[in-house]
Design a protein around this motif. Sequence first.
Motif, short mmCIF file in Angstrom:
data_model
loop_
_atom_site.label_atom_id
_atom_site.label_comp_id
_atom_site.label_asym_id
_atom_site.label_seq_id
_atom_site.Cartn_x
_atom_site.Cartn_y
_atom_site.Cartn_z
N TYR A 110 0.80 -1.32 0.00
CA TYR A 110 -0.04 -0.12 -0.03
C TYR A 110 0.72 1.37 -0.03
CZ TYR A 110 -3.39 -3.41 2.05
OH TYR A 110 -3.94 -4.40 2.41
N ALA A 147 -8.25 -1.94 7.20
CA ALA A 147 -9.44 -2.87 6.68
C ALA A 147 -9.24 -4.05 6.41
CB ALA A 147 -10.26 -1.75 5.67
N ASP A 148 -8.26 -4.31 5.43
CA ASP A 148 -7.63 -5.72 4.92
C ASP A 148 -7.21 -6.47 6.24
OD1 ASP A 148 -8.57 -4.94 2.57
OD2 ASP A 148 -6.71 -4.42 1.92
N GLN A 205 -7.18 1.37 4.31
CA GLN A 205 -7.55 0.25 3.40
C GLN A 205 -6.54 -0.94 3.96
OE1 GLN A 205 -9.90 -0.41 1.16
NE2 GLN A 205 -9.40 -2.48 1.58
N GLU A 216 -2.98 4.83 1.53
CA GLU A 216 -3.97 3.67 1.65
C GLU A 216 -4.03 2.99 2.87
OE1 GLU A 216 -3.65 2.15 -3.10
OE2 GLU A 216 -2.16 1.77 -1.95
#
Length: 361
Positions: free
Chosen positions: A336, A346-347, A343, A340
Amino acid sequence: MKAVVATELDQFSVENVELDPPKVGEVLVRMKATGVCHSDLSMINGTIPTPFPTVLGHEGAGIVEQIGEGVTHVEAGDHVVLSFVPQCGECFHCIHDEPYLCNVAKVDGNLLDGTSRARMNGDYIAVMSFLGNMAEYAVVPSICVVPIEKDVSFQAAALVGCGITTGVGAAIKTARVAPGATVAVVGCGGVGLSVIQGCRIAGAKRIIAVDLSAEKMEMAKSFGATDTVTPGANTVREIMGMTGGIGVDYAFEVIGRPATIETCVKLARRGGRAVLVGVGRMEERFSVNALILPLTAKTIQGCMYGSVNTKTDFRMYLDFYRRGLLDLDGMVSRTYSIDEAPQAFADLESGNNARGVILYP
Ligand code: PAD
Ligand code: ZN
């Protein structure tokens, strides 16, 4: 510079943070790669208590940009892996062969002298574990900086800063898994998959992976698990059945939840060991009946940072990697940019990655 900051409980964002230059015994590192570990998330959600705001990040590799007065073991241009435990070499634990417990300074969001180099909106703010390296740059204690050779990618080297060292070390250093052993690994994220690799390197005969995610169990197989078990009401019975009613020599808990800790204590055979790697909440408790430990001669063992000696082990793990014993490339599921970061978290929460790594230009 850009930095990922936990601004208040359950809130984090990419912020503009300024850094003072390194003081005596400190190093300015230009980050090249930062792994996103569950412990970073645990700072955001309060599992690991921290003052807010805090610059996140404790797993990473980069290039020395500038050294402070008195620093002799690295110079500008050196490639380094950061350690989230300073290793002073002089405290009780360092001289008793437990440098992973070095207590040279309080973990309170500051550097060793009790002050921070990071400022946001004009105010000094905390950094995670003396590092705060989920950022383009970090000023860190020189005793948290380990020089490495320049032939490995930064994203592979970054994992050695936490997940690999903790997980592989849990198996080969903390538990000292014996050749031919049978083990269970409950929780197969970045750290648990590293435990699996450590057990494989140690020559374990049977490595049973347990994770809620079917995808993680597929990954576990690719890193050396011989069997997988879907967790549920019958996990203990199922694994007992697989081991002829004996249980496993070592059961690693790599989540940090009371229920799975209790499962691991049950999975350990008579005379066996439950190794607790996952970090749970301070207010949570697990329970073991008062009869069982003495009568079964089981051990419950905590694992801090894979019992690392950063001065020798970081290079040892990179050597394992060069020789093909340790898979670091396969551990990086996705990279990333720092923008990011939301994200990437979140992942992490949805369990998509073995490890997600933030790369800097
Ligand atoms: P991660 O989020 O990548 O992995 C956790 C895994 O656990 C995921 O694959 C989940 O699917 C799985 N899981 C969650 N709940 C269950 C359940 N009930 N049963 C089975 N599987 C489940 O985390 P990580 O690998 O980055 O970190 C794992 C823990 O290790 C976490 O508590 C972290 O804080 C701790 C840690 N400890 C040290 C240390 O020095 N002891 C160092 C680094 C990380
Ligand atoms: Zn970590």
